[in-house]
Structures are given as structure tokens and as C-alpha cells.
Design an enzyme around this catalytic site. Sequence first.
Site, PDB file in Angstrom:
ATOM      1  N   LYS A  94     -69.216 -26.764 112.126  1.00  0.00           N
ATOM      2  CA  LYS A  94     -68.161 -25.907 112.676  1.00  0.00           C
ATOM      3  C   LYS A  94     -67.310 -25.386 111.522  1.00  0.00           C
ATOM      4  O   LYS A  94     -66.850 -26.161 110.676  1.00  0.00           O
ATOM      5  CB  LYS A  94     -67.308 -26.746 113.628  1.00  0.00           C
ATOM      6  CG  LYS A  94     -66.614 -25.969 114.719  1.00  0.00           C
ATOM      7  CD  LYS A  94     -66.000 -26.972 115.690  1.00  0.00           C
ATOM      8  CE  LYS A  94     -65.201 -26.283 116.756  1.00  0.00           C
ATOM      9  NZ  LYS A  94     -64.320 -27.238 117.445  1.00  0.00           N
TER      10      LYS A  94
HETATM   11  C1  E4P Z   1     -63.187 -26.480 120.400  1.00  0.00           C
HETATM   12  O1  E4P Z   1     -64.125 -26.083 119.790  1.00  0.00           O
HETATM   13  C2  E4P Z   1     -61.786 -26.224 120.005  1.00  0.00           C
HETATM   14  O2  E4P Z   1     -61.522 -26.794 118.777  1.00  0.00           O
HETATM   15  C3  E4P Z   1     -60.872 -26.736 121.075  1.00  0.00           C
HETATM   16  O3  E4P Z   1     -61.400 -26.346 122.327  1.00  0.00           O
HETATM   17  C4  E4P Z   1     -59.434 -26.326 120.919  1.00  0.00           C
HETATM   18  O4  E4P Z   1     -58.721 -26.700 122.072  1.00  0.00           O
HETATM   19  P1  E4P Z   1     -57.122 -26.738 122.104  1.00  0.00           P
HETATM   20  O5  E4P Z   1     -56.621 -25.343 121.994  1.00  0.00           O
HETATM   21  O6  E4P Z   1     -56.796 -27.350 123.422  1.00  0.00           O
HETATM   22  O7  E4P Z   1     -56.695 -27.566 120.934  1.00  0.00           O
END
Ligand code: E4P
Length: 229
Positions: A94
Site C-alpha cells: 500500500k
Molecule cells: C483503508 O485502506 C484506509 O486506510 C482506511 O479505510 C481509512 O479509514 P479512516 O478514514 O476511517 O481512517
Amino acid sequence: MAREDTSMKFFIDTADISEIKKALSWGCLAGVTTNPSLYSRIGGKLADFEAHMTKIAQLCEGLPVSAESTATTAEGMIEEGKHLASLAPNIVVKLPIGEAALEATHALKAEGVNVNMTLIFSAPQALLAAAAGARYVSPFVGRFDDIGDDGIAQLGTIVSAVKNYYAPEQCEIITASVRTPYHVTQAALLGADIATVPLGALEKCLRHPLTEQGLAAFEADWKKVTAEA
Ligand code: E4P
């Protein structure tokens, strides 16, 4: 244990092993996403990071597990990305969208490493990520809502733009920053390939007051049947 098909897939958005195990037991989990905040939330330590990601990847054998690089240069992301990908065959690297991440994505793809481009908030960002070779793009919904914008409308724009040009085999859209069953419903209606959802929101997706009411009626009526027996 999990299902693979062409409907919207459910990933779980957590680094918590017990939450992942619970979602796996439901038989509908298709992947896991993590990020530095989620790892910090479970009290994760730097020294344990790789072992933890490996454990999740092994637990979710065959399912994509996103492990985020914290490098800030293209060279660093490439090096860390290759290393993370070497931990288990199902690890997806990622990367947060930016110039360095585009360069790293292009290089990692050439090495056969899948990238999930995160922190996507616009169609041009998503299109650039896909053009660089990202296997997944992760547009955030809830964080738009947090600032008084309409996260679902923004998601719709991104889905339409990406789907104009990319088949799911090339680039899949992971609806991220999902907070509610409404987000999940709308992601599916918009044709997003995947929704990555925290366990609490997944549990909310299961519940409905009419289901609870119906269950209570079934139980009450069955008691009458068994009392008459
Ligand atoms: C997933 O890939 C993201 O990092 C995550 O969904 C972010 O979520 P949040 O905005 O609730 O922190």
C-alpha cells in the site's frame, strides 16, 4: 473460508488478528487492508511489524492483504515494497498517492508486486495511480463526510472515471474510509469492486430492526408451539 466472485467484495479494514479471524469465520471475507494508524491502534511495535503482517497474510491465505510502506522516497518505497511483498505471496504493497508512489508503483509492477494506492480523494489521482500500474486504488469516503463534503458523490465520480478505462482484472476500486452500512450500500450501487470495512461497521451491516423484530416474533410463536406439544 472465503468467496471469490464478481459481486462487490468485502475486505476488513483492521490490523487486529481477532477481528480478522471473526470476519473470516463468516465466510464472506475477500481481503484485508491495514495502515499505520490501524497498526498503532492495536499497540503494534516497529520490531513486530513484519511478523504481524506475515501472520495476517498466512491467516488469510490466498486473499490480498495490504501492508503499507512508510517510506517517503520512490527508492525507499521500492525497496520496502519488495521486502514486504517477499514476506508472503498475498501481500499487496500500500502506497499513499504522490510522485514517489507513482514511480514506485511502476517499478514494483514490473517486479510483479501488486500495489494498492491509498489516500485517493479525486478521479485524476485514481486515474494516475491506475496508469502507473496500481492493482487497486482506494478512494476514501468517510473522510470527505468528516469535512462536510459528500463522500459518496466523490466516490461516484471516481468509480465512473476509472471504470471508463479499466477492467477489474487491471485495477479494482477499494471503497475505503467506510463508516456505515449506507456507505456499503452506495459503494455497491455505484459498482465499486470492493469495500474495506471496519469490523464494527460490518456488524452494523448485519443488523436491522425488522430482522430483530421478526426473530423475536418467531421465538415467541415457537414457544407457543413447543408449549402445546
Ligand atoms: C483503508 O485502506 C484506509 O486506510 C482506511 O479505510 C481509512 O479509514 P479512516 O478514514 O476511517 O481512517
